[in-house]
Design a protein around this motif. Structure first.
Motif, PDB file in Angstrom:
ATOM      1  N   THR A   1      13.834   2.875   0.803  1.00  0.00           N
ATOM      2  CA  THR A   1      13.275   1.527   0.991  1.00  0.00           C
ATOM      3  C   THR A   1      12.059   1.569   1.894  1.00  0.00           C
ATOM      4  O   THR A   1      11.039   0.904   1.645  1.00  0.00           O
TER       5      THR A   1
ATOM      6  N   LYS B  71       8.279   0.428   0.984  1.00  0.00           N
ATOM      7  CA  LYS B  71       7.590  -0.586   1.781  1.00  0.00           C
ATOM      8  C   LYS B  71       6.235  -0.071   2.264  1.00  0.00           C
ATOM      9  O   LYS B  71       5.240  -0.813   2.310  1.00  0.00           O
TER      10      LYS B  71
ATOM     11  N   ASP C 163       9.676  -3.154   9.221  1.00  0.00           N
ATOM     12  CA  ASP C 163       8.540  -4.072   9.208  1.00  0.00           C
ATOM     13  C   ASP C 163       7.700  -3.962  10.473  1.00  0.00           C
ATOM     14  O   ASP C 163       6.467  -4.027  10.433  1.00  0.00           O
TER      15      ASP C 163
END
Length: 637
Positions: free
Chosen positions: A94, A98, A68
């Protein structure tokens, strides 16, 4: 298909690969964004980027693995694409998803392809259905000890434990017999969890005397896929590559084509896009077995670039823009031969323990036609214990293999590293070895030629100490008057009026101290002497080794009070993963006392002899420095 605009690229990595990606991105006119941890804020990849973002932390889990934060950094700096390099998040599905959700381009394959090949067990099952030959093994979901024990017995020892989500030798252990299985499985699972966040394992037959031959594949978004020849990566230590070359020596054209076409089928079966590598084991009979597919750019991609003249990072960017591959399979160039070596901060004589610390001295070889260096450090930088210990890659190209070999040996001879141990001398011995020159390659090369490549440490001869003394005197910056070149004081020969013809020096090198009587006359250095002065230390070449030599004051040392004596010390900087003993505990010789993690690998501290633990100075999770006493053991009488 509409082309996508990419003007700014964030590189979600560090070190030499980050620098290498930025080099191509800048050549294409793109703006580059670096991310870094707290301890990397002055690293070379940060200095070379147009923009840099601090992720904080030190360990990968606190910095380069924070998806993130990396995505926020890309968005805040206006990046349209993210290049993951290799390692860290490069094969994380993942992360790819994202990025897509955030409207960013992943300069790698689709998440579905990473899923298909990211799990070694799933990939092997897929290849089995496709008819690709596999090494016998167990790739199931059950992860208990009994399952692995039964599988190993069925396969037959020796077996190889491998992390399902792994790569680069992490979470990989060779098990020779049943009595070793419990400890090896536990250690491999911990390494895998630490490096990849996934402790699942598979087990397969350990093929004796195999070659490691891999195929570079490339696919675009229009259904085109081709292979860019093969690389031989057989020279390895601890299941991690040390020397790579392209093309693989001695492969018949039919075998080369069969392996290449098989790799393309594997990529097409999973809808692959971008750069990938399909890895095979090749036995002495010419049979090859699928090992895994790395869904990323490889460390050794420069040798493929050298023999094809192509820039694979540029291809990655263009494919991500929606452009088709610029050539067909028949048009793939193949010219000459290329060899790459990985220069590691490690101690080969101590079981390849990773090293870290201040890079006091660093001299790279000259670059030019047929000579390339990919590095992520400069003199004065710090090499951290938290990341991979590779310092640089040296790549040589030649019209044939022998020319490439000789050129690379010359480059290694020009390389100087001071401040910690490296594998520089080992690399020189490998390339100089008659078996390597004769193309006698397999993954057991280093172990088989251990005595030649890692000779027993012998006492340095008197001739070395004389040379070292001469080097220190002749390079002493205060022994000459540089403002008057006609003055006798401007001559670094150690001659001094009214002084004795002999000067005595107290020298220390590698912990060994020697009193040396040096004749004052004729101590000027020849141009090819092999010495580099750095502060109070002279780095002197003896054979293929560089030794740090300095002077010491024996009287001052005698006045220093004795500190802590005895005890088992940390062999490198790192963090304590496990403490396995307590004060008062009786231990047998070889018993595990503590487990240290450094450079993504675990290292067990063991009792040298039977005795009793009298003190424990470390605790789990603690960051420690090399030389710190961890455990005291009182040896039994």
């Amino acid at each position: 298909m509409k082309k996508t605009t990419i003007s700014t690229v964030l590189v979600a990595n560090r070190g030499e690969i980050a620098c290498r990606i930025m080099r191509t991105a800048k050549a294409l006119g793109l703006t580059t964004v670096a991310v870094h941890s707290d301890i990397d804020q002055r690293a070379l990849h940060v200095r070379e980027a147009d923009v840099a973002v601090n992720l904080g932390g030190a360990k990968p889990s606190d910095s380069y693995l924070l998806m993130d934060k990396i995505i926020d950094a890309a968005l805040s700096k206006g990046a349209q694409a993210v290049h993951p390099g290799y390692g860290f998040l490069s094969e994380n599905a993942t992360f790819a998803r994202k990025l897509e959700e955030a409207g960013l381009i992943f300069l790698g394959p689709p998440a579905s392809a990473i899923d298909a090949m990211g799990s070694k067990s799933a990939a092997k099952a897929l290849m089995e259905k496709a008819g690709v030959p596999l090494v016998p093994g167990y790739h199931g979901d059950a992860q208990d000890l009994q399952t692995f024990r039964e599988a190993a017995e069925s396969i037959g020892y020796p077996v190889l434990l491998k992390a399902i989500a792994g790569g680069g030798g992490k979470g990989m252990k060779v098990v020779e017999r049943d009595s070793e299985l419990v400890e090896a499985l536990s250690a491999a699972q911990r390494e895998a969890q630490s490096a990849f966040g996934d402790s699942r394992m598979l087990v397969e037959k350990y093929v004796l005397k195999p070659r490691h031959v891999e195929i570079q594949v490339f696919a675009d978004q229009h259904g085109n896929c081709l292979y860019l020849h093969e690389r031989d990566c057989s020279i390895q230590r601890r299941h991690q590559k040390v020397v790579e070359e392209a093309p693989a020596p001695g492969l018949p054209s039919e075998l080369r084509r069969a392996m290449g076409e098989s790799a393309v089928r594997a990529a097409q079966a999973i809808g692959y896009v971008g750069a990938g590598t399909v890895e095979f084991l090749l036995d002495e009979r010419g049979d090859f077995f699928f090992m895994e597919m790395n869904t990323r750019l490889q460390v050794e991609h420069p040798v493929t670039e050298a023999i094809t003249g192509l820039d694979l990072v540029a291809w990655q960017i263009r494919v991500a823009r929606g452009e088709p591959l610029p050539i067909t399979q028949e048009q793939v160039p193949l010219r000459g031969h290329a060899i790459e070596v990985r220069l590691y901060a490690e101690d080969p004589e101590a079981g390849f323990l990773p090293a870290s610390g201040h890079l006091e001295l660093y001299r790279e070889p000259a670059t030019g036609p047929g000579r390339r260096v990919d590095s992520g450090v400069e003199e004065g930088d710090e090499v951290s214990p938290f990341y991979d210990p590779m310092v640089a890659k040296l790549i040589a190209w030649g019209e044939d293999r022998e020319e490439a070999r000789q050129r690379l040996l010359s480059m290694l001879g020009e390389t100087v590293v001071g401040g910690f141990k490296t594998n520089l001398a080992l690399l020189q011995r490998i390339l100089s070895h008659e078996a390597f020159a004769a193309e006698d390659l397999d993954t057991g090369f280093i172990e088989r030629h251990h005595e030649d490549l890692l000779p027993a440490i012998v006492e340095l001869p008197e001739a070395f100490w004389q040379r070292a003394a001469q080097a220190l005197i002749a390079t002493d910056p205060v022994s000459a008057r540089l403002d008057d070149t006609n003055s006798p004081w401007a001559i670094n020969t150690s001659w001094r009026s009214v002084l004795s013809a002999t000067v005595r020096l107290q020298l220390v090198s590698g912990g060994v101290k020697r009193s040396v009587d040096l004749q004052q006359h004729g101590s000027s250095l020849p141009r090819n002497f092999g010495v580099v002065r750095k502060g109070h230390t002279a780095y002197v070449r003896w054979g293929v080794e560089w030794h740090a030599v300095s002077r010491f004051d024996p009287i001052a040392e005698a006045e220093v009070s004795n500190g802590h004596q005895g005890g088992l010390t940390a062999p490198m900087n790192g963090s304590i993963v496990r403490v396995l003993v307590e004060v008062g505990q009786e231990v047998e010789a070889g018993a595990a006392l503590a487990v240290l993690e450094a450079m993504k690998m675990e290292h067990t501290i063991r009792a040298p002899e039977t005795g009793k633990v009298t003190a424990v100075y470390c605790q789990e999770g603690e960051l420690i420095s090399e030389g710190i006493v961890l455990v005291d053991v009182e040896i039994a009488p």
